[in-house]
Structure formats: C-alpha cells, structure tokens
Design an enzyme around this catalytic site. Structure first.
Site, PDB file in Angstrom:
ATOM      1  N   THR A  32      13.365  12.136 -14.939  1.00  0.00           N
ATOM      2  CA  THR A  32      14.642  12.409 -14.265  1.00  0.00           C
ATOM      3  C   THR A  32      15.837  12.255 -15.217  1.00  0.00           C
ATOM      4  OG1 THR A  32      14.800  10.132 -13.513  1.00  0.00           O
ATOM      5  CG2 THR A  32      13.775  11.693 -11.991  1.00  0.00           C
ATOM      6  N   GLY A  33      15.574  11.903 -16.467  1.00  0.00           N
ATOM      7  CA  GLY A  33      16.664  11.758 -17.430  1.00  0.00           C
ATOM      8  C   GLY A  33      16.964  13.065 -18.150  1.00  0.00           C
ATOM      9  N   ASP A  35      16.417  14.109 -21.338  1.00  0.00           N
ATOM     10  CA  ASP A  35      15.341  14.717 -22.125  1.00  0.00           C
ATOM     11  C   ASP A  35      14.210  15.178 -21.216  1.00  0.00           C
ATOM     12  OD1 ASP A  35      16.968  13.935 -24.135  1.00  0.00           O
ATOM     13  OD2 ASP A  35      15.545  12.577 -25.099  1.00  0.00           O
ATOM     14  N   ASP A  78       5.716   2.821 -12.271  1.00  0.00           N
ATOM     15  CA  ASP A  78       6.750   2.054 -12.964  1.00  0.00           C
ATOM     16  C   ASP A  78       6.173   1.536 -14.280  1.00  0.00           C
ATOM     17  OD1 ASP A  78       8.569  -0.111 -13.668  1.00  0.00           O
ATOM     18  OD2 ASP A  78       9.361   0.102 -11.638  1.00  0.00           O
ATOM     19  N   LEU A 100       9.180   8.896 -22.162  1.00  0.00           N
ATOM     20  CA  LEU A 100      10.644   8.975 -22.314  1.00  0.00           C
ATOM     21  C   LEU A 100      11.343   7.929 -21.454  1.00  0.00           C
ATOM     22  CD1 LEU A 100      11.025  12.876 -22.042  1.00  0.00           C
ATOM     23  CD2 LEU A 100      10.334  11.490 -24.006  1.00  0.00           C
ATOM     24  N   SER A 104      18.007   2.967 -21.315  1.00  0.00           N
ATOM     25  CA  SER A 104      18.394   3.697 -22.531  1.00  0.00           C
ATOM     26  C   SER A 104      19.854   3.501 -22.926  1.00  0.00           C
ATOM     27  CB  SER A 104      18.116   5.189 -22.348  1.00  0.00           C
ATOM     28  OG  SER A 104      18.940   5.705 -21.325  1.00  0.00           O
ATOM     29  N   GLU A 149      18.550   3.811 -33.115  1.00  0.00           N
ATOM     30  CA  GLU A 149      19.125   2.475 -32.885  1.00  0.00           C
ATOM     31  C   GLU A 149      18.285   1.398 -33.568  1.00  0.00           C
ATOM     32  OE1 GLU A 149      21.846   0.909 -31.057  1.00  0.00           O
ATOM     33  OE2 GLU A 149      22.668   2.860 -31.532  1.00  0.00           O
ATOM     34  N   TYR A 175      18.367  -3.396 -26.666  1.00  0.00           N
ATOM     35  CA  TYR A 175      17.731  -2.076 -26.559  1.00  0.00           C
ATOM     36  C   TYR A 175      16.997  -1.726 -27.860  1.00  0.00           C
ATOM     37  CZ  TYR A 175      17.428   3.027 -26.717  1.00  0.00           C
ATOM     38  OH  TYR A 175      16.974   4.318 -26.881  1.00  0.00           O
ATOM     39  N   HIS A 205      21.289  12.623 -29.185  1.00  0.00           N
ATOM     40  CA  HIS A 205      21.164  14.021 -28.767  1.00  0.00           C
ATOM     41  C   HIS A 205      21.755  14.153 -27.375  1.00  0.00           C
ATOM     42  CE1 HIS A 205      17.493  11.724 -28.216  1.00  0.00           C
ATOM     43  NE2 HIS A 205      17.249  12.423 -27.121  1.00  0.00           N
ATOM     44  N   ARG A 210      23.482  15.274 -19.936  1.00  0.00           N
ATOM     45  CA  ARG A 210      23.730  13.878 -20.312  1.00  0.00           C
ATOM     46  C   ARG A 210      24.425  13.127 -19.172  1.00  0.00           C
ATOM     47  NH1 ARG A 210      21.787   9.971 -23.546  1.00  0.00           N
ATOM     48  NH2 ARG A 210      22.806   9.819 -25.564  1.00  0.00           N
TER      49      ARG A 210
END
Ligand code: GDD
Length: 349
Positions: A32-33, A35, A78, A100, A104, A149, A175, A205, A210
């Site tokens: 659902t994000g 990417d 989950d 993914l 985040s 990161e 993170y 990206h 986004r």
C-alpha cells in the site's frame, strides 16, 4: 558420478530454472506504499499473479488497494507476526517476494524506535524464516528493501564519487539501524542457506504516489496549494540537508531487474547527483512562477531530527553495467511531474 560420466549429458531443467518473462506468483509486503503501488502496476502489466500483504483490522488502505488493483489477492498479515507470514507464504506459493514493508519515516523512527526495530529490522528475519520453514529456500527469490540511510552521510564516511556497495555503514537513526540489521540478516540467509536474496540499497526515490509526510511531496503539494491560494505557508525543518533524489517508478524497475539477474547480489540505485532541500523548494516554487519563495516558507522546530544525515550521494555504476538499469526521469523532471500532479489534484477539489 564422476565429471567424465557427465560429459555430453544435457542437464535436466531444475525446478529452479528461471524464465524472467514467465508469469510468476509474487508476494509483496508494503504494497500500500509508494513503491508497492509502482511495483503492483508493473507486475500486473507483465501478467504476474500479485499477492499483497496488508496489516491491521479494517485497514482503509486495503479497500483503496482493491479499488486501484482489482486483480490483487490481499493477504492479511504482519511483519511482526511470524505465523501470519508463514500463512502468507503458503497461500501465495511465491516465486518472488519483495519485502517493502517497513516503518519508513526517519523522523517517526526517533519517536517509535522499538516499533521500528520490530518491523523494519526483525520483520525481515521473520519473513526469511517463513520462506525457510515452508521449505522454499530453493524456489523463492527474495528482495530486501535496504536503504542509503544505512550510510549516514558523515564526513569521514563520504566517498567523493558517491556511496557504492562497498562503502562503510554508519546509520544515524533508529530507522537506519533497523534497516542495517535487515540488510545483514538478508545477506546472512543468502550465505547460510544459499537463498536467492538480493538487497537494493536505494537512495531517495519520489513521485506523485509519495506520502505527504516526506519532504518532496510536502513541498510540491504545499507549493500547488499556495499557488492556488488554498494555503499561506509551508512549514519545513532544515533546508540544508542534501539528498540524491530519483523517480520511484525507475527504482522499482531496478528492484525487479535484481530478481531477474542470474545470481543474487546487492545493488545501489541512485541518480549520482545530490541537491539540497532548499534547491528542491526553490525549483518547485519557480515552476508556479514564485521567485520570492522565502516569503512562503517558515521553519517548524518539530521537523528537526535528533541526528541528521547531512548529505547522500550514490554511485549506481554497478546496477547500470550489470543490470542495464537506467533512469528515465531526472531531478528537474521529477519536480515538474510532482508539481503538475499536485496542481491538478488540488484544482479538482
Ligand atoms: N519529512 C520531512 N518533513 N523532512 C524534512 C522536512 C519536513 O518538513 N523539512 C526538512 N526535511 C529534511 C529531513 O530532515 C531530511 O534531511 C530530508 O528533508 C529528507 O527527508 P524525508 O523526505 O523525510 O526523507 P529521508 O531522506 O529522511 O528518508 C527517505 O529516504 C530514505 C532513502 O535515503 C525515506 O523514504 C526512507 O524510507 C528511505 O530509506
């Protein structure tokens, strides 16, 4: 059997023989994000059967996902619940998994460090174990979403040509630390069990998918609203950090290419250019004809992080030469695409 006895005998196709164009079963966490949306679009267009892992009871994102991609099979699960992952793997019987799913947002991870560790770190282990315990180590290819990161952007750790696959890691947030654990446990399963596990070390990206909590979309959305007279100010944190920004659609194609390669490996995906947040702000305002952008931007102390990654610059040479990975959208094109999208979105309300 000796090598001599094998001479002239055609090797029988093994169950693991890979045909990149044959339709596959693909299980995606984090579908659902941003990417996940790009990936689902690409996989469905290729004719793959897509299974999306979605967490939570009555997650409103589940309905949105089913509306946008009616062909997807949603599996409730989950990353923090190992038995739900085993069940998901059994249902999807995946040829490919793209992990993914993560907490985040770097700023959020400082406020929720334990959750971040559980999801973005230990969640990777849970998913890999689900593959192993269901006897699919030879069958399923696994993509781990690692991140720039992990490098941390510190002076001593900053190579001139940009970070590559050999650069030192020094994460600067809960993170980044959690993702580094995920990166190493993924590599460990590749080395220990011979699993096809590839890690994409992706630099920032962005795009029209986004979330508004990330700086680029917050800027383009705010700029669109200010130019339409719907908003007065844009509240931001530090403007000096520099990032290596590219278009998410290009990067998702790179993830897919990693899993089609003949062997598992780690690859940096980046643009090879770095720009400050201020550069992004200035260019976004310029696209709507506003040059005096400072009059519309105020600092929000709540956006300042306990530790900042000063500068990220990636070197994507390996992915370009090994995977023939290429980017279609540059920095200016990215900002224009996002501003145009947000102008259309806000004008239609
Ligand atoms: N989010 C946000 N909101 N960031 C701001 C703001 C603001 O109002 N103002 C300034 N910034 C600065 C942040 O401090 C950071 O230096 C930079 O803008 C980018 O922030 P984000 O867009 O939140 O992205 P990120 O670089 O921290 O992390 C993203 O990229 C990583 C890859 O390098 C995320 O997508 C991560 O999940 C990803 O791994």
């Amino acid at each position: 059997m000796s090598a001599g006895m094998l001479a002239g005998i055609e090797a029988a196709p093994t169950p693991n023989e890979w045909n990149p164009v044959a339709p596959k079963n693909v299980l995606v966490s984090g579908i659902t994000g941003q990417d996940g949306g790009h990936l689902a679009e690409q996989l469905i267009a290729q004719g793959d059967r897509v299974f999306g892992l979605v967490r939570g009871q009555h997650n409103p994102r589940k309905q949105l996902l089913e509306l946008e991609f009616p062909g997807i099979t949603v599996i409730e699960g989950d990353l923090t619940d190992p038995s739900s992952l085993i069940r998901a793997v059994e249902i999807a019987d995946p040829d490919e998994i793209y992990n993914l799913g993560a907490v985040s947002h770097v700023g959020y991870s400082f406020k929720n460090p334990t959750l971040t560790e559980e999801v973005s770190g230990k969640g990777v282990l849970n998913f890999l174990e689900a593959v192993r315990l269901t006897g699919r180590t030879d069958k399923t290819r696994f993509y781990q979403a690692s991140t720039s990161e992990m490098f941390g952007g510190l002076d001593y750790n900053r190579p001139g040509a940009g970070y590559d696959e050999e650069s030192l890691f020094h994460p600067r947030s809960p993170y980044g630390v959690a993702k580094l654990y995920g990166h190493w446990i993924a590599r460990n399963y590749r080395e220990s069990y011979g699993m096809f596990v590839s890690c994409g070390i992706l630099f920032n990206h962005e795009g029209e998918r986004r979330g508004l909590e990330f700086v680029t979309r917050k800027i383009t959305h705010g700029v669109a609203r200010i130019s339409l007279g719907l908003q007065d100010k844009l509240l931001l944190g530090d403007l000096w950090p520099k990032r290596d920004w590219g278009y998410a659609g290009d990067y998702v194609d790179g993830m897919w290419k990693m899993l089609q390669h003949h062997e598992p490996d780690d690859f940096v995906l980046a643009s090879g250019q770095t720009h400050s947040v201020e550069d992004f702000v200035r260019q976004a305002f310029a696209l709507v004809g506003i040059e005096n952008w400072r009059d519309f931007v105020e600092q929000d102390p709540a956006m300042i992080r306990p530790a900042e990654v000063d500068i990220l610059l990636g070197n994507p040479s390996k992915a370009e030469s090994t995977l023939q990975w290429e980017r279609k959208v540059n920095f200016e094109g990215l900002i224009k695409r996002m501003v145009d999208h947000d102008l259309a979105l806000e004008s239609s309300k």
